[in-house]
Design an enzyme around this catalytic site. Structure first.
Site, mmCIF file in Angstrom:
data_model
loop_
_atom_site.group_PDB
_atom_site.id
_atom_site.type_symbol
_atom_site.label_atom_id
_atom_site.label_comp_id
_atom_site.label_asym_id
_atom_site.label_seq_id
_atom_site.Cartn_x
_atom_site.Cartn_y
_atom_site.Cartn_z
ATOM 1 N N HIS A 281 0.810 -1.212 0.000
ATOM 2 C CA HIS A 281 0.000 0.000 0.000
ATOM 3 C C HIS A 281 0.848 1.268 0.000
ATOM 4 C CE1 HIS A 281 -2.402 3.292 1.749
ATOM 5 N NE2 HIS A 281 -3.404 2.739 1.096
ATOM 6 N N ARG B 273 3.226 1.272 -3.085
ATOM 7 C CA ARG B 273 2.553 1.251 -4.389
ATOM 8 C C ARG B 273 1.735 2.512 -4.631
ATOM 9 N NH1 ARG B 273 -0.534 -4.220 -5.532
ATOM 10 N NH2 ARG B 273 -0.849 -3.069 -7.481
ATOM 11 N N ASN C 128 4.180 12.765 10.341
ATOM 12 C CA ASN C 128 3.055 12.196 11.091
ATOM 13 C C ASN C 128 2.027 13.286 11.430
ATOM 14 O OD1 ASN C 128 2.083 9.694 12.706
ATOM 15 N ND2 ASN C 128 2.002 11.348 14.202
ATOM 16 N N ARG D 150 0.022 14.393 8.202
ATOM 17 C CA ARG D 150 -0.948 13.431 7.680
ATOM 18 C C ARG D 150 -2.247 13.435 8.459
ATOM 19 N NH1 ARG D 150 0.248 8.257 8.032
ATOM 20 N NH2 ARG D 150 2.124 8.391 9.321
ATOM 21 N N ASP E 294 0.216 19.256 17.022
ATOM 22 C CA ASP E 294 -0.690 19.475 15.892
ATOM 23 C C ASP E 294 -2.095 19.723 16.429
ATOM 24 O OD1 ASP E 294 -2.110 16.972 16.293
ATOM 25 O OD2 ASP E 294 -0.357 15.964 15.452
ATOM 26 N N THR F 299 2.682 3.110 7.561
ATOM 27 C CA THR F 299 3.455 1.884 7.746
ATOM 28 C C THR F 299 3.531 1.478 9.208
ATOM 29 O OG1 THR F 299 5.496 3.144 7.977
ATOM 30 C CG2 THR F 299 4.886 2.448 5.755
ATOM 31 N N LEU G 118 5.866 2.566 11.013
ATOM 32 C CA LEU G 118 7.300 2.530 11.264
ATOM 33 C C LEU G 118 7.847 3.865 11.737
ATOM 34 C CD1 LEU G 118 8.643 0.469 8.218
ATOM 35 C CD2 LEU G 118 8.483 -0.268 10.588
#
Length: 502
Positions: free
Chosen positions: A281, A284, A398, A401, A426, A457, A459
């Protein structure tokens, strides 16, 4: 008994000294009697000799106490009963006194000796109980099979003062020695394979070696050999109990090892699935955008206006940068997991680190106001600047998003308690309190709050924690300053002395 005490040996080796002590006590009693016979009545002198007999009886045993009784009787008769310096007795009353003295000395000596023996038995019993408790404690706390085996052979070796060895089956079900106690030349020279194939649930005696099987409720797991000679029924019963306990401990450690292996396999599969999901995901998606934009430019480039072409090229650049960040995260996570992350520290200004991180995110930050406030007293940091910069990039990514459009992002830095505290806040939906620690786990994505239905992810934050912890710092998640959003807080030590590296 199975567990012998050193006092047993001392009791036998010290017996000649006990008899010598009886003689010395009698001599002391005689000397004191000579000093006190003018001050004490004749009959009371016998109490001095009786006191000596009690001392010998309480300190040694029955034999020395009887010797002390007879010697005291003779000495009292010879030195202090008329006629003096003879063993004759002139007065019939003295005869009764001497007989009574000898009788009382024998009785009290016997009682004192029995009390002494009971004290020795109680001491030995307490020592045995303590040893058994220690054995049980070590067995229950053993973390692997080798620790269980070493505890078992050492316990039997100390108990019997002899060599001991334990055998376990290998992959071919052949017995192999796994632990031993005592010199190598004293270890069993037996046909262990024959003993293993024929051993039953009961102990077997071979050439002064006692063979004790280690048995659980289901199977035989090992064989203990002890060079102890023939054991009585009590010793055998206790030995079997100890071997059963060791067998259960072996079975437990094997189960723990199997569970740990199963857990590792499960975690590996989970990480593999998460990594495949991430690749399928998060890698890609930017590739699809890049391919779509470049294909459109190649096929319909002439029909696009300059603004459209610029917009498609900007999409290519942004998605390529996004793809680069994903790949960098995967590489960083691999380095952290393998322990190959090396720190090349230097004195770095926090302003420079923040400026570089913001510059890398410049295109992505468009549309979100960023407020930076670094206190003037923030000192230089002894850090690997590139890694701290990457950590800030991950935190900024982070925050972007999960922040609403035009939502303000603030980065502040203060010098607090000899540490530099960096807060990145944020105005997103926030993270539930029970998930603020879990979000730093690898491949973990929260189901609510900041994470919502957005993909990641899992991560980025795990990498941030790994990099910060490598510098001796901490990173934690907190609620927003005004009850909205999330604040990520980094605390880094200042100077070389606090992290111990140069």
């Amino acid at each position: 008994m199975l567990l012998q005490d050193d006092n047993d040996d001392q009791l036998f080796t010290a017996r000649p000294l006990a008899y010598a002590g009886a003689v010395v006590i009698v001599l002391i009693s005689v000397s004191l009697s000579f000093l006190l016979h003018r001050l004490m009545p004749h009959a009371n002198l016998s109490l001095l000799f009786l006191t000596g007999v009690l001392i010998i009886s309480a300190r040694t045993g029955l034999g020395p106490s009887l010797v002390a009784s007879v010697l005291s009787f003779l000495a009292f008769n010879f030195f202090f009963t008329p006629p003096y310096y003879t063993f004759e007795v002139a007065d019939d009353g003295d005869v009764a006194t001497l007989i009574f003295f000898l009788l009382m000395a024998a009785i009290t000596g016997n009682l004192a000796a029995r009390m002494h023996q009971e004290m020795i038995k109680r001491r030995l019993s307490l020592r045995r109980i303590s040893n058994l408790y220690e054995f049980s404690r070590r067995m229950s706390s053993a973390t692997d099979s080798q620790e269980v085996l070493n505890t078992l052979v050492n316990h039997f070796a100390r108990s019997h003062h002899c060599a001991a060895a334990v055998y376990l089956p290998d992959n071919r079900s052949a017995p192999v020695q796994r632990a031993g106690s005592g010199p190598e030349d004293k270890l069993p020279d037996l046909d262990i394979e024959q003993a293993w194939s024929t051993a039953s649930i009961d102990p077997v005696m071979q050439d002064a070696w006692q063979l004790l099987p280690l048995i659980t409720d289901r199977e035989r797991v090992g064989l203990l050999t002890v060079h102890s000679g023939e054991m009585d029924s009590e010793q055998l019963q206790l030995s079997r109990s100890l071997c059963e306990q060791a067998a259960v401990a072996l079975h437990r450690t094997q189960l723990v090892a199997d569970l740990e292996q199963a857990r590792l396999v499960s975690e590996t599969e989970q990480l593999r699935s998460a990594l495949l999901s991430s690749v399928s995901h998060d890698l890609r998606t930017p590739l699809a955008s890049i391919i779509g934009s470049t294909t459109s430019l190649l096929e319909y480039g002439d029909s696009f206006s300059n603004e459209n072409r610029t917009e498609l090229l900007r999409t290519v650049v942004e998605e390529a940068q996004r793809l680069d960040r994903h790949i960098q995260n995967l590489l960083d996570m691999t380095r952290l997991g393998q322990g190959t992350l090396s720190l090349r520290r230097d004195w770095v200004d926090l302003h420079d680190i923040v400026s570089s991180a913001v510059e890398r995110m410049r295109d992505t930050l468009k549309g979100w106001p960023l407020k930076i406030d670094i206190a003037p007293d923030v000192p230089l940091l002894w850090v690997h600047g590139v890694l701290i910069e990457q950590a800030l990039v991950n935190l900024l990514d982070n925050a972007l998003r999960f922040s609403p459009v035009d939502g303000q992002i603030s980065l502040t830095a203060r010098y607090v308690d000899d540490r530099v505290e960096i807060r990145l806040c944020d105005e997103g939906p926030g993270i539930p309190p029970d998930e603020r620690e879990k979000i730093f786990d690898m491949f973990y994505t929260a189901r609510q709050g900041d994470r919502g239905n957005l993909h990641g992810t899992g991560l980025g934050l795990a990498i941030v924690r790994g990099m910060i912890v490598a510098h001796g710092g901490t990173v934690t998640a907190h609620g927003g300053d005004r009850g909205r959003g999330t604040c990520m807080q980094i605390r880094l030590p200042v100077g070389q002395s606090e992290n111990g590296e140069s």
